[in-house]
Design a protein around this motif. Sequence first.
Motif, PDB file in Angstrom:
ATOM      1  N   ASP A 266       0.821  -1.226   0.000  1.00 16.73           N
ATOM      2  CA  ASP A 266       0.000   0.000   0.000  1.00 16.73           C
ATOM      3  C   ASP A 266       0.844   1.261   0.000  1.00 16.73           C
ATOM      4  OD1 ASP A 266      -2.354  -1.425  -0.043  1.00 16.73           O
ATOM      5  OD2 ASP A 266      -2.872  -1.053   2.062  1.00 16.73           O
ATOM      6  N   ASP A 267       2.012   1.234   0.677  1.00 16.18           N
ATOM      7  CA  ASP A 267       2.845   2.423   0.854  1.00 16.18           C
ATOM      8  C   ASP A 267       2.066   3.533   1.548  1.00 16.18           C
ATOM      9  OD1 ASP A 267       5.217   3.883   0.772  1.00 16.18           O
ATOM     10  OD2 ASP A 267       4.658   4.875  -1.088  1.00 16.18           O
ATOM     11  N   LEU A 268       1.546   3.219   2.733  1.00 11.03           N
ATOM     12  CA  LEU A 268       0.921   4.246   3.562  1.00 11.03           C
ATOM     13  C   LEU A 268       1.971   5.264   3.996  1.00 11.03           C
ATOM     14  CD1 LEU A 268      -1.328   2.020   5.874  1.00 11.03           C
ATOM     15  CD2 LEU A 268      -1.894   3.048   3.662  1.00 11.03           C
ATOM     16  N   VAL A 269       1.516   6.424   4.423  1.00 16.92           N
ATOM     17  CA  VAL A 269       2.445   7.488   4.791  1.00 16.92           C
ATOM     18  C   VAL A 269       3.365   7.040   5.921  1.00 16.92           C
ATOM     19  CG1 VAL A 269       0.817   8.525   6.435  1.00 16.92           C
ATOM     20  CG2 VAL A 269       2.620   9.931   5.404  1.00 16.92           C
ATOM     21  N   PHE A 270       2.896   6.124   6.788  1.00 18.46           N
ATOM     22  CA  PHE A 270       3.714   5.682   7.915  1.00 18.46           C
ATOM     23  C   PHE A 270       4.821   4.738   7.487  1.00 18.46           C
ATOM     24  CE2 PHE A 270      -0.764   6.089   9.337  1.00 18.46           C
ATOM     25  CZ  PHE A 270      -0.619   7.260  10.064  1.00 18.46           C
ATOM     26  N   ALA A 271       4.734   4.171   6.276  1.00 16.52           N
ATOM     27  CA  ALA A 271       5.729   3.199   5.840  1.00 16.52           C
ATOM     28  C   ALA A 271       7.119   3.813   5.752  1.00 16.52           C
ATOM     29  CB  ALA A 271       5.325   2.607   4.493  1.00 16.52           C
ATOM     30  N   ALA A 272       7.190   5.070   5.357  1.00 23.91           N
ATOM     31  CA  ALA A 272       8.485   5.730   5.191  1.00 23.91           C
ATOM     32  C   ALA A 272       9.105   6.157   6.522  1.00 23.91           C
ATOM     33  CB  ALA A 272       8.346   6.947   4.285  1.00 23.91           C
ATOM     34  N   ILE A 281       4.798  -2.095  -1.517  1.00 19.12           N
ATOM     35  CA  ILE A 281       4.296  -1.831  -2.861  1.00 19.12           C
ATOM     36  C   ILE A 281       3.436  -0.574  -2.829  1.00 19.12           C
ATOM     37  CG2 ILE A 281       2.714  -2.621  -4.668  1.00 19.12           C
ATOM     38  CD1 ILE A 281       5.341  -4.000  -4.838  1.00 19.12           C
ATOM     39  N   ALA A 282       3.780   0.405  -3.654  1.00 17.36           N
ATOM     40  CA  ALA A 282       3.007   1.647  -3.726  1.00 17.36           C
ATOM     41  C   ALA A 282       1.755   1.419  -4.564  1.00 17.36           C
ATOM     42  CB  ALA A 282       3.857   2.760  -4.331  1.00 17.36           C
ATOM     43  N   MET A 283       0.610   1.689  -3.978  1.00 14.56           N
ATOM     44  CA  MET A 283      -0.673   1.569  -4.660  1.00 14.56           C
ATOM     45  C   MET A 283      -1.176   2.978  -4.983  1.00 14.56           C
ATOM     46  SD  MET A 283      -1.438  -1.751  -4.634  1.00 14.56           S
ATOM     47  CE  MET A 283      -3.125  -2.263  -4.318  1.00 14.56           C
ATOM     48  N   PRO A 284      -1.550   3.245  -6.233  1.00  9.12           N
ATOM     49  CA  PRO A 284      -1.936   4.602  -6.641  1.00  9.12           C
ATOM     50  C   PRO A 284      -3.359   4.940  -6.198  1.00  9.12           C
ATOM     51  CG  PRO A 284      -2.142   3.121  -8.501  1.00  9.12           C
ATOM     52  CD  PRO A 284      -1.580   2.297  -7.378  1.00  9.12           C
ATOM     53  N   THR A 285      -3.548   5.125  -4.902  1.00  6.78           N
ATOM     54  CA  THR A 285      -4.895   5.295  -4.353  1.00  6.78           C
ATOM     55  C   THR A 285      -5.569   6.584  -4.832  1.00  6.78           C
ATOM     56  OG1 THR A 285      -3.876   6.223  -2.362  1.00  6.78           O
ATOM     57  CG2 THR A 285      -4.461   3.887  -2.313  1.00  6.78           C
ATOM     58  N   GLU A 286      -4.845   7.696  -4.795  1.00  8.85           N
ATOM     59  CA  GLU A 286      -5.460   8.962  -5.226  1.00  8.85           C
ATOM     60  C   GLU A 286      -5.778   8.924  -6.713  1.00  8.85           C
ATOM     61  OE1 GLU A 286      -4.205  12.759  -4.010  1.00  8.85           O
ATOM     62  OE2 GLU A 286      -3.430  12.111  -2.060  1.00  8.85           O
ATOM     63  N   LEU A 316       7.272  -1.300  -6.661  1.00 18.52           N
ATOM     64  CA  LEU A 316       7.975  -1.638  -5.428  1.00 18.52           C
ATOM     65  C   LEU A 316       8.816  -0.463  -4.942  1.00 18.52           C
ATOM     66  CD1 LEU A 316       8.940  -3.922  -3.408  1.00 18.52           C
ATOM     67  CD2 LEU A 316      10.824  -4.286  -5.018  1.00 18.52           C
ATOM     68  N   ILE A 317       8.742  -0.182  -3.640  1.00 16.85           N
ATOM     69  CA  ILE A 317       9.608   0.808  -3.012  1.00 16.85           C
ATOM     70  C   ILE A 317      10.475   0.067  -1.991  1.00 16.85           C
ATOM     71  CG2 ILE A 317       9.712   2.856  -1.553  1.00 16.85           C
ATOM     72  CD1 ILE A 317       7.139   3.799  -2.778  1.00 16.85           C
ATOM     73  N   VAL A 318      11.769   0.009  -2.277  1.00 16.55           N
ATOM     74  CA  VAL A 318      12.699  -0.722  -1.414  1.00 16.55           C
ATOM     75  C   VAL A 318      13.198   0.211  -0.315  1.00 16.55           C
ATOM     76  CG1 VAL A 318      14.866  -1.993  -1.293  1.00 16.55           C
ATOM     77  CG2 VAL A 318      13.387  -2.226  -3.306  1.00 16.55           C
ATOM     78  N   ARG A 319      12.974  -0.199   0.915  1.00 12.82           N
ATOM     79  CA  ARG A 319      13.468   0.568   2.065  1.00 12.82           C
ATOM     80  C   ARG A 319      14.329  -0.355   2.937  1.00 12.82           C
ATOM     81  NH1 ARG A 319       7.897   2.916   2.040  1.00 12.82           N
ATOM     82  NH2 ARG A 319       8.053   4.959   1.022  1.00 12.82           N
ATOM     83  N   ALA A 320      14.256  -0.220   4.236  1.00 10.52           N
ATOM     84  CA  ALA A 320      15.256  -0.856   5.097  1.00 10.52           C
ATOM     85  C   ALA A 320      14.820  -2.178   5.721  1.00 10.52           C
ATOM     86  CB  ALA A 320      15.668   0.119   6.202  1.00 10.52           C
ATOM     87  N   THR A 321      13.639  -2.704   5.386  1.00 11.78           N
ATOM     88  CA  THR A 321      13.189  -3.944   6.029  1.00 11.78           C
ATOM     89  C   THR A 321      13.497  -5.186   5.201  1.00 11.78           C
ATOM     90  OG1 THR A 321      10.963  -3.683   5.091  1.00 11.78           O
ATOM     91  CG2 THR A 321      11.337  -2.826   7.328  1.00 11.78           C
ATOM     92  N   THR A 322      14.208  -5.041   4.091  1.00 10.46           N
ATOM     93  CA  THR A 322      14.596  -6.207   3.307  1.00 10.46           C
ATOM     94  C   THR A 322      16.096  -6.201   3.091  1.00 10.46           C
ATOM     95  OG1 THR A 322      14.017  -4.990   1.279  1.00 10.46           O
ATOM     96  CG2 THR A 322      12.406  -6.566   2.115  1.00 10.46           C
TER      97      THR A 322
END
Length: 332
Positions: A266-272, A281-286, A316-322
Amino acid sequence: MSVTIHDVARRANVSISTVSRAFTSPDLVRQQTRTRVLAAAHELGYHAAGAPQPGPAVRTGHIGIVVSDLGNPFFTGVLNGVQARARQDDIAVLFANSDEDPATEQNLVRRMAKQVDGVVLCSPSMTDDQLRVLAGQTTLVLLNREVPGIPSIVMDAADGMRQVIEHLAALGHRRCAYLGGPRASWANRARRQGLAETADRHGTEVVEFGPFPPVFEGGLQGADLALAADVTAIVAYNDLVAFGALARLNARGVPVPDEVSLVGFDDLVFAAISAPPLTTIAMPTEAAGRAAVTILLGLLDGEADEHTTQVLDTHLIVRATTAPPALARRRA
Protein backbone atom coordinates in the motif's frame (compact mmCIF):
# COMPACT_ATOMS: atom_id res chain seq x y z
CA MET A 1 -48.12 -14.82 -29.10
CA SER A 2 -48.09 -11.75 -26.83
CA VAL A 3 -44.79 -10.22 -25.78
CA THR A 4 -43.95 -10.74 -22.10
CA ILE A 5 -41.61 -9.12 -19.62
CA HIS A 6 -39.36 -12.17 -20.03
CA ASP A 7 -38.92 -11.34 -23.72
CA VAL A 8 -37.91 -7.77 -22.92
CA ALA A 9 -35.43 -8.94 -20.28
CA ARG A 10 -33.78 -11.30 -22.75
CA ARG A 11 -33.61 -8.65 -25.48
CA ALA A 12 -32.14 -6.02 -23.12
CA ASN A 13 -29.84 -8.55 -21.43
CA VAL A 14 -31.07 -7.62 -17.96
CA SER A 15 -33.05 -9.33 -15.23
CA ILE A 16 -36.86 -9.40 -15.12
CA SER A 17 -36.76 -7.32 -11.93
CA THR A 18 -34.73 -4.64 -13.73
CA VAL A 19 -37.34 -4.44 -16.50
CA SER A 20 -40.05 -4.11 -13.87
CA ARG A 21 -38.18 -1.34 -12.06
CA ALA A 22 -37.55 0.49 -15.32
CA PHE A 23 -41.33 0.94 -15.67
CA THR A 24 -42.53 1.11 -12.07
CA SER A 25 -39.58 2.66 -10.18
CA PRO A 26 -37.42 4.39 -12.80
CA ASP A 27 -35.46 6.31 -10.16
CA LEU A 28 -33.93 3.00 -9.02
CA VAL A 29 -32.54 2.12 -12.45
CA ARG A 30 -29.59 3.92 -13.98
CA GLN A 31 -30.25 5.91 -17.12
CA GLN A 32 -28.29 3.73 -19.55
CA THR A 33 -30.08 0.59 -18.36
CA ARG A 34 -33.49 2.26 -18.59
CA THR A 35 -32.72 3.39 -22.12
CA ARG A 36 -31.78 -0.16 -23.13
CA VAL A 37 -34.92 -1.63 -21.54
CA LEU A 38 -37.19 0.94 -23.21
CA ALA A 39 -35.55 0.35 -26.57
CA ALA A 40 -36.08 -3.41 -26.24
CA ALA A 41 -39.71 -2.91 -25.18
CA HIS A 42 -40.33 -0.60 -28.14
CA GLU A 43 -38.77 -3.03 -30.61
CA LEU A 44 -40.88 -5.89 -29.28
CA GLY A 45 -44.05 -3.85 -28.91
CA TYR A 46 -44.24 -4.43 -25.17
CA HIS A 47 -46.33 -2.15 -22.95
CA ALA A 48 -46.51 -2.52 -19.19
CA ALA A 49 -50.18 -2.12 -18.36
CA GLY A 50 -50.79 0.89 -16.14
CA ALA A 51 -47.09 1.52 -15.60
CA PRO A 52 -45.75 5.06 -15.89
CA GLN A 53 -43.17 5.56 -18.61
CA PRO A 54 -39.84 6.55 -17.14
CA GLY A 55 -38.62 9.93 -18.20
CA PRO A 56 -35.12 11.37 -18.20
CA ALA A 57 -33.35 11.28 -14.86
CA VAL A 58 -32.88 14.54 -12.98
CA ARG A 59 -29.26 15.01 -11.91
CA THR A 60 -28.65 15.76 -8.24
CA GLY A 61 -25.08 17.03 -8.54
CA HIS A 62 -24.04 14.49 -5.91
CA ILE A 63 -22.12 11.22 -6.10
CA GLY A 64 -21.50 8.68 -3.36
CA ILE A 65 -18.59 6.53 -2.32
CA VAL A 66 -18.70 3.56 0.03
CA VAL A 67 -15.44 2.30 1.53
CA SER A 68 -14.93 -0.87 3.52
CA ASP A 69 -12.85 0.56 6.40
CA LEU A 70 -12.57 4.28 6.96
CA GLY A 71 -9.97 3.63 9.67
CA ASN A 72 -7.54 2.28 7.07
CA PRO A 73 -5.38 5.10 5.62
CA PHE A 74 -5.48 3.30 2.25
CA PHE A 75 -9.04 4.56 1.81
CA THR A 76 -8.07 8.08 2.87
CA GLY A 77 -5.98 8.29 -0.27
CA VAL A 78 -8.89 7.05 -2.39
CA LEU A 79 -11.24 9.60 -0.83
CA ASN A 80 -8.76 12.40 -1.47
CA GLY A 81 -8.68 11.46 -5.15
CA VAL A 82 -12.46 11.18 -5.38
CA GLN A 83 -13.05 14.57 -3.79
CA ALA A 84 -10.36 16.30 -5.85
CA ARG A 85 -11.80 15.02 -9.12
CA ALA A 86 -15.41 15.69 -8.16
CA ARG A 87 -14.52 19.24 -7.16
CA GLN A 88 -13.34 19.93 -10.72
CA ASP A 89 -16.93 19.44 -11.94
CA ASP A 90 -18.53 21.09 -8.89
CA ILE A 91 -19.89 17.72 -7.72
CA ALA A 92 -20.56 17.06 -4.04
CA VAL A 93 -19.44 13.75 -2.53
CA LEU A 94 -21.31 11.73 0.09
CA PHE A 95 -19.29 8.96 1.70
CA ALA A 96 -20.03 6.05 4.01
CA ASN A 97 -18.16 3.25 5.75
CA SER A 98 -19.40 -0.36 5.53
CA ASP A 99 -17.07 -1.85 8.17
CA GLU A 100 -16.34 -4.69 5.71
CA ASP A 101 -19.88 -6.02 6.07
CA PRO A 102 -21.56 -7.12 2.79
CA ALA A 103 -25.09 -6.49 4.07
CA THR A 104 -24.14 -2.98 5.17
CA GLU A 105 -22.58 -2.35 1.75
CA GLN A 106 -25.82 -3.32 0.02
CA ASN A 107 -27.97 -1.15 2.25
CA LEU A 108 -25.68 1.86 1.93
CA VAL A 109 -25.61 1.71 -1.87
CA ARG A 110 -29.39 1.29 -2.09
CA ARG A 111 -30.00 4.23 0.22
CA MET A 112 -27.42 6.38 -1.54
CA ALA A 113 -28.99 5.57 -4.92
CA LYS A 114 -31.99 7.69 -3.95
CA GLN A 115 -29.82 10.73 -3.19
CA VAL A 116 -26.97 10.66 -5.71
CA ASP A 117 -26.38 10.29 -9.44
CA GLY A 118 -24.03 7.35 -9.02
CA VAL A 119 -21.84 5.48 -6.54
CA VAL A 120 -18.17 4.46 -6.34
CA LEU A 121 -17.95 1.23 -4.37
CA CYS A 122 -14.47 0.61 -2.99
CA SER A 123 -13.16 -2.90 -2.19
CA PRO A 124 -16.63 -4.45 -1.81
CA SER A 125 -16.97 -7.91 -0.27
CA MET A 126 -20.34 -8.73 -1.86
CA THR A 127 -20.70 -11.50 -4.44
CA ASP A 128 -20.57 -10.76 -8.16
CA ASP A 129 -24.32 -11.40 -8.46
CA GLN A 130 -25.12 -9.00 -5.63
CA LEU A 131 -23.02 -6.33 -7.28
CA ARG A 132 -24.76 -6.84 -10.62
CA VAL A 133 -28.13 -6.30 -8.91
CA LEU A 134 -26.88 -3.02 -7.46
CA ALA A 135 -25.54 -2.00 -10.87
CA GLY A 136 -29.12 -2.25 -12.13
CA GLN A 137 -30.30 0.18 -9.47
CA THR A 138 -27.77 3.00 -9.84
CA THR A 139 -24.78 4.01 -11.94
CA LEU A 140 -22.02 2.05 -10.24
CA VAL A 141 -18.23 2.04 -10.55
CA LEU A 142 -16.12 -0.49 -8.65
CA LEU A 143 -12.72 0.40 -7.24
CA ASN A 144 -10.27 -2.37 -6.26
CA ARG A 145 -12.68 -5.03 -7.52
CA GLU A 146 -13.37 -6.41 -10.98
CA VAL A 147 -16.74 -7.85 -12.09
CA PRO A 148 -17.50 -8.43 -15.79
CA GLY A 149 -20.09 -5.95 -17.04
CA ILE A 150 -19.51 -3.35 -14.31
CA PRO A 151 -17.07 -0.46 -14.86
CA SER A 152 -14.06 -0.73 -12.58
CA ILE A 153 -10.71 0.70 -11.58
CA VAL A 154 -8.19 -1.82 -10.31
CA MET A 155 -4.66 -1.45 -9.02
CA ASP A 156 -2.41 -4.19 -10.34
CA ALA A 157 -1.84 -6.10 -7.10
CA ALA A 158 -0.80 -9.28 -8.93
CA ASP A 159 2.05 -7.44 -10.63
CA GLY A 160 2.94 -5.78 -7.34
CA MET A 161 3.34 -9.19 -5.77
CA ARG A 162 5.45 -10.27 -8.74
CA GLN A 163 7.80 -7.39 -7.97
CA VAL A 164 7.95 -8.39 -4.29
CA ILE A 165 8.90 -12.02 -4.95
CA GLU A 166 11.43 -11.07 -7.61
CA HIS A 167 13.02 -8.63 -5.15
CA LEU A 168 13.21 -11.23 -2.38
CA ALA A 169 14.48 -13.94 -4.75
CA ALA A 170 17.22 -11.60 -5.98
CA LEU A 171 18.31 -11.09 -2.37
CA GLY A 172 18.57 -14.86 -1.93
CA HIS A 173 15.36 -15.70 -0.05
CA ARG A 174 14.03 -19.15 -0.86
CA ARG A 175 11.42 -19.68 1.87
CA CYS A 176 8.89 -16.91 2.56
CA ALA A 177 5.65 -16.50 4.46
CA TYR A 178 2.55 -14.71 3.20
CA LEU A 179 0.17 -13.27 5.81
CA GLY A 180 -3.06 -13.25 3.83
CA GLY A 181 -6.00 -10.86 4.02
CA PRO A 182 -9.74 -11.53 4.32
CA ARG A 183 -10.96 -14.72 2.65
CA ALA A 184 -13.61 -12.90 0.56
CA SER A 185 -11.22 -10.14 -0.54
CA TRP A 186 -10.76 -9.78 -4.31
CA ALA A 187 -7.49 -7.93 -3.65
CA ASN A 188 -6.21 -10.86 -1.60
CA ARG A 189 -6.99 -13.26 -4.45
CA ALA A 190 -5.11 -11.00 -6.86
CA ARG A 191 -2.09 -10.91 -4.53
CA ARG A 192 -2.11 -14.70 -4.16
CA GLN A 193 -2.29 -15.14 -7.92
CA GLY A 194 0.82 -13.02 -8.47
CA LEU A 195 2.50 -14.74 -5.54
CA ALA A 196 1.94 -18.27 -6.83
CA GLU A 197 2.94 -17.53 -10.42
CA THR A 198 6.15 -15.71 -9.52
CA ALA A 199 7.21 -18.04 -6.71
CA ASP A 200 7.01 -21.05 -9.04
CA ARG A 201 9.08 -19.28 -11.65
CA HIS A 202 11.85 -18.41 -9.17
CA GLY A 203 11.82 -21.62 -7.16
CA THR A 204 10.69 -19.79 -4.02
CA GLU A 205 8.74 -21.74 -1.41
CA VAL A 206 5.84 -19.76 0.06
CA VAL A 207 4.05 -20.74 3.27
CA GLU A 208 0.63 -19.10 3.47
CA PHE A 209 -1.09 -18.13 6.71
CA GLY A 210 -4.47 -16.55 7.34
CA PRO A 211 -6.93 -15.22 6.62
CA PHE A 212 -6.14 -12.32 8.93
CA PRO A 213 -8.10 -9.11 9.46
CA PRO A 214 -6.33 -6.40 7.42
CA VAL A 215 -5.33 -4.48 10.54
CA PHE A 216 -2.38 -4.14 12.95
CA GLU A 217 -3.59 -7.00 15.15
CA GLY A 218 -3.55 -9.40 12.20
CA GLY A 219 0.18 -8.93 11.90
CA LEU A 220 0.78 -9.62 15.58
CA GLN A 221 -0.73 -13.08 15.19
CA GLY A 222 0.79 -13.75 11.79
CA ALA A 223 4.37 -13.00 12.83
CA ASP A 224 4.39 -15.81 15.41
CA LEU A 225 3.15 -18.32 12.83
CA ALA A 226 5.72 -17.18 10.29
CA LEU A 227 8.60 -17.51 12.77
CA ALA A 228 7.47 -21.02 13.68
CA ALA A 229 7.63 -21.92 9.97
CA ASP A 230 11.34 -21.01 9.84
CA VAL A 231 11.07 -18.51 6.96
CA THR A 232 13.62 -15.84 6.06
CA ALA A 233 11.09 -13.28 4.76
CA ILE A 234 7.51 -12.27 5.50
CA VAL A 235 5.16 -10.67 2.96
CA ALA A 236 2.09 -9.02 4.50
CA TYR A 237 -1.32 -8.45 2.90
CA ASN A 238 -1.02 -4.72 3.56
CA ASP A 239 1.08 -2.22 5.47
CA LEU A 240 -1.11 -2.36 8.57
CA VAL A 241 -0.53 -6.10 8.87
CA ALA A 242 3.17 -5.50 8.20
CA PHE A 243 3.34 -2.94 11.02
CA GLY A 244 1.78 -5.47 13.40
CA ALA A 245 4.28 -8.11 12.31
CA LEU A 246 7.15 -5.65 12.78
CA ALA A 247 5.99 -4.84 16.31
CA ARG A 248 5.75 -8.53 17.20
CA LEU A 249 9.17 -9.32 15.75
CA ASN A 250 10.67 -6.47 17.75
CA ALA A 251 8.94 -7.70 20.90
CA ARG A 252 10.42 -11.16 20.41
CA GLY A 253 13.91 -9.79 19.82
CA VAL A 254 14.01 -10.76 16.13
CA PRO A 255 15.88 -8.02 14.25
CA VAL A 256 14.49 -6.82 10.90
CA PRO A 257 16.01 -7.28 8.37
CA ASP A 258 19.06 -8.97 9.97
CA GLU A 259 17.15 -12.17 10.77
CA VAL A 260 13.86 -11.76 8.87
CA SER A 261 12.98 -9.48 5.96
CA LEU A 262 9.52 -7.88 5.83
CA VAL A 263 7.45 -6.44 2.97
CA GLY A 264 4.11 -4.61 3.10
CA PHE A 265 1.56 -3.49 0.55
CA ASP A 266 0.00 0.00 0.00
CA ASP A 267 2.84 2.42 0.85
CA LEU A 268 0.92 4.25 3.56
CA VAL A 269 2.45 7.49 4.79
CA PHE A 270 3.71 5.68 7.91
CA ALA A 271 5.73 3.20 5.84
CA ALA A 272 8.49 5.73 5.19
CA ILE A 273 8.81 6.72 8.87
CA SER A 274 8.49 3.34 10.60
CA ALA A 275 11.56 1.96 12.35
CA PRO A 276 13.05 0.64 10.16
CA PRO A 277 11.32 2.14 7.11
CA LEU A 278 9.14 -0.45 5.39
CA THR A 279 9.76 -1.98 1.98
CA THR A 280 6.34 -2.02 0.32
CA ILE A 281 4.30 -1.83 -2.86
CA ALA A 282 3.01 1.65 -3.73
CA MET A 283 -0.67 1.57 -4.66
CA PRO A 284 -1.94 4.60 -6.64
CA THR A 285 -4.90 5.30 -4.35
CA GLU A 286 -5.46 8.96 -5.23
CA ALA A 287 -5.13 8.27 -8.95
CA ALA A 288 -7.62 5.42 -8.57
CA GLY A 289 -10.12 7.69 -6.84
CA ARG A 290 -9.79 10.31 -9.57
CA ALA A 291 -10.16 7.72 -12.33
CA ALA A 292 -13.25 6.21 -10.71
CA VAL A 293 -15.02 9.58 -10.66
CA THR A 294 -13.98 10.31 -14.25
CA ILE A 295 -15.56 7.05 -15.40
CA LEU A 296 -18.66 7.60 -13.27
CA LEU A 297 -19.25 11.07 -14.71
CA GLY A 298 -18.62 9.72 -18.19
CA LEU A 299 -21.28 7.07 -17.68
CA LEU A 300 -23.76 9.68 -16.48
CA ASP A 301 -23.07 11.77 -19.59
CA GLY A 302 -23.27 8.77 -21.90
CA GLU A 303 -19.61 9.16 -22.85
CA ALA A 304 -18.13 6.07 -21.16
CA ASP A 305 -18.45 2.35 -21.82
CA GLU A 306 -20.11 0.46 -18.99
CA HIS A 307 -17.74 -2.47 -19.65
CA THR A 308 -14.65 -0.34 -18.98
CA THR A 309 -11.90 -1.75 -16.76
CA GLN A 310 -8.89 0.47 -16.12
CA VAL A 311 -5.77 -1.08 -14.59
CA LEU A 312 -3.32 1.19 -12.76
CA ASP A 313 0.34 0.26 -12.27
CA THR A 314 1.87 -0.51 -8.89
CA HIS A 315 5.58 -0.36 -8.05
CA LEU A 316 7.98 -1.64 -5.43
CA ILE A 317 9.61 0.81 -3.01
CA VAL A 318 12.70 -0.72 -1.41
CA ARG A 319 13.47 0.57 2.06
CA ALA A 320 15.26 -0.86 5.10
CA THR A 321 13.19 -3.94 6.03
CA THR A 322 14.60 -6.21 3.31
CA ALA A 323 18.13 -7.60 2.98
CA PRO A 324 19.81 -10.88 2.02
CA PRO A 325 19.00 -13.70 4.47
CA ALA A 326 21.37 -14.08 7.43
CA LEU A 327 22.92 -17.35 6.22
CA ALA A 328 23.72 -15.85 2.81
CA ARG A 329 25.38 -12.85 4.48
CA ARG A 330 27.48 -15.12 6.73
CA ARG A 331 28.62 -17.12 3.71
CA ALA A 332 29.56 -13.92 1.91
